[in-house]
Design an enzyme around this catalytic site. Structure first.
Site, PDB file in Angstrom:
ATOM      1  N   LEU A   1      10.678 -20.450  -5.325  1.00  0.00           N
ATOM      2  CA  LEU A   1       9.713 -19.635  -4.570  1.00  0.00           C
ATOM      3  C   LEU A   1       8.359 -19.767  -5.252  1.00  0.00           C
ATOM      4  CD1 LEU A   1       9.457 -17.204  -2.395  1.00  0.00           C
ATOM      5  CD2 LEU A   1       9.538 -15.718  -4.393  1.00  0.00           C
TER       6      LEU A   1
ATOM      7  N   HIS B   1       2.229   3.795  -9.147  1.00  0.00           N
ATOM      8  CA  HIS B   1       1.988   2.376  -9.452  1.00  0.00           C
ATOM      9  C   HIS B   1       3.168   1.798 -10.248  1.00  0.00           C
ATOM     10  CE1 HIS B   1      -1.866   2.473  -7.599  1.00  0.00           C
ATOM     11  NE2 HIS B   1      -2.421   3.278  -8.486  1.00  0.00           N
TER      12      HIS B   1
ATOM     13  N   ASP C   1       0.830  -1.207   0.000  1.00  0.00           N
ATOM     14  CA  ASP C   1       0.000   0.000   0.000  1.00  0.00           C
ATOM     15  C   ASP C   1       0.862   1.253   0.000  1.00  0.00           C
ATOM     16  OD1 ASP C   1      -2.431   1.315  -0.043  1.00  0.00           O
ATOM     17  OD2 ASP C   1      -2.631   1.340   2.137  1.00  0.00           O
TER      18      ASP C   1
HETATM   19  C1  IPE Z   1      -5.417  -2.858  -0.202  1.00  0.00           C
HETATM   20  O1  IPE Z   1      -5.085  -1.509  -0.349  1.00  0.00           O
HETATM   21  C2  IPE Z   1      -5.386  -3.541  -1.517  1.00  0.00           C
HETATM   22  C3  IPE Z   1      -4.102  -3.593  -2.213  1.00  0.00           C
HETATM   23  C4  IPE Z   1      -2.947  -3.200  -1.781  1.00  0.00           C
HETATM   24  C5  IPE Z   1      -4.171  -4.220  -3.496  1.00  0.00           C
HETATM   25  P1  IPE Z   1      -6.196  -0.378  -0.430  1.00  0.00           P
HETATM   26  O2  IPE Z   1      -5.479   0.918  -0.557  1.00  0.00           O
HETATM   27  O3  IPE Z   1      -7.186  -0.694  -1.493  1.00  0.00           O
HETATM   28  O4  IPE Z   1      -6.920  -0.494   0.987  1.00  0.00           O
HETATM   29  P2  IPE Z   1      -7.880   0.513   1.757  1.00  0.00           P
HETATM   30  O5  IPE Z   1      -8.952   0.925   0.797  1.00  0.00           O
HETATM   31  O6  IPE Z   1      -7.046   1.688   2.168  1.00  0.00           O
HETATM   32  O7  IPE Z   1      -8.380  -0.252   2.941  1.00  0.00           O
HETATM   33  C1  IPE Z   2      -1.651   0.198  -3.428  1.00  0.00           C
HETATM   34  O1  IPE Z   2      -1.401   1.549  -3.391  1.00  0.00           O
HETATM   35  C2  IPE Z   2      -1.867  -0.300  -4.828  1.00  0.00           C
HETATM   36  C3  IPE Z   2      -3.229  -0.747  -5.112  1.00  0.00           C
HETATM   37  C4  IPE Z   2      -4.256  -0.738  -4.294  1.00  0.00           C
HETATM   38  C5  IPE Z   2      -3.457  -1.244  -6.451  1.00  0.00           C
HETATM   39  P1  IPE Z   2      -2.590   2.596  -3.351  1.00  0.00           P
HETATM   40  O2  IPE Z   2      -2.980   2.935  -4.743  1.00  0.00           O
HETATM   41  O3  IPE Z   2      -3.697   2.126  -2.484  1.00  0.00           O
HETATM   42  O4  IPE Z   2      -1.879   3.840  -2.693  1.00  0.00           O
HETATM   43  P2  IPE Z   2      -2.498   4.851  -1.645  1.00  0.00           P
HETATM   44  O5  IPE Z   2      -2.990   4.053  -0.479  1.00  0.00           O
HETATM   45  O6  IPE Z   2      -3.606   5.592  -2.330  1.00  0.00           O
HETATM   46  O7  IPE Z   2      -1.343   5.745  -1.291  1.00  0.00           O
HETATM   47 MG    MG Z   3      -4.139   2.350  -0.522  1.00  0.00          MG
END
Ligand code: IPE
Ligand code: IPE
Ligand code: MG
Length: 251
Positions: free
Chosen positions: A131, A36, A19
């Protein structure tokens, strides 16, 4: 071919919620897409590190949750195309590095081209041993339990299974990760302290580790720090600390 050594003090299965990509980009006044793309680079580092580690057998990465479809359409489209191009670029490299690729989640929601690449990656790498890399895509722990319930009820309806024979191992057998060890160490980057519908069943006794580091900045040293924290903990699984200490001296 590398054979993994079993060592209780080391996690056999590491599961990560990657995240913080969006915030990493926003802090740099860049579009979220850049975050990303940077996130994919961090994935490469962590996969290489785990493949080289002689005790880590499974690395699970949460790439796209069943709730991430709620994001703006442009971001979802970007994530899908990044997913496809990353697979196109990486499958051969994963195979060369003896890594077995596996996807969990409802893949029927994806474009056919993406579904085909996913199956191709799994097929090509299915006998690899260094792995197992599990990518959770359109995955949710609740979805996993729901699909297991559907299969189990079909088996009951057909008379193959009696309702009173349903136990935890039968449920477990119908979940996505049935054949793999449960995660020993769960890591969530990006500062949030929640599981966001990741591996709800399998995390029952997993050690949880949260770090404020945003995913694109997560690296080998940060992973090592998480493993060190894991090693400092006593896993009791319901026993007392004394029982576990006694067990450790006899084994
Ligand atoms: C969880 O992250 C899903 C992934 C990393 C793929 P999110 O950014 O979607 O989670 P929430 O919405 O903050 O809980
Ligand atoms: C995780 O990073 C990637 C996915 C959920 C695909 P985020 O896109 O949730 O990044 P933040 O949480 O908005 O910083
Ligand atoms: Mg996120």
């Amino acid at each position: 071919m590398s054979v993994k050594r079993f060592n209780l003090a080391m996690p056999r299965h590491i599961a990560i919620i990657m995240d913080g990509n969006g915030r990493w980009a926003q802090q740099r006044l860049l579009p979220r897409a850049v975050g990303h793309h940077a996130g994919v680079k961090a994935v490469r580092k962590i996969v290489e590190y785990c493949a080289a580690d002689s005790t880590c057998e499974v690395l699970s990465l949460f790439a796209f949750s069943s709730e991430n479809w709620r994001r703006p359409k442009a971001e979802v489209t970007l994530l899908m195309s990044l997913f496809l191009t990353t697979l196109q670029d990486e499958i051969d490299k994963l195979h060369k590095n003896n890594i077995r690729l596996r996807f969990i989640g409802d893949r029927t929601a994806f474009d056919l081209a993406l579904q085909q690449k996913m199956s191709e990656g799994e097929q090509k790498t299915k006998n690899n041993k260094a792995l197992t890399l599990v990518i959770a895509a359109n995955y949710g722990g609740r979805w996993d339990m729901t699909q297991a319930c559907k299969i189990i009820s079909q088996r009951v309806a057909s008379g193959e299974l009696s309702p009173c024979s349903i136990n935890e191992s039968i449920i477990n057998e119908h979940l996505c990760l049935a054949d793999l060890p449960e995660p020993d160490l769960f890591i969530r980057t990006g500062g949030e302290q929640r599981v966001s519908n990741f591996m709800l069943w399998q995390l029952a006794y997993t050690e949880l580790y949260f770090t404020p580091i945003l995913w694109p900045d997560f690296n080998e040293a940060a992973l090592q720090e998480a493993i060190t924290s894991f090693q400092s903990r006593q896993r009791r699984f319901g026993h007392t600390g004394d029982q576990i200490a006694a067990l450790a001296t006899t084994t």
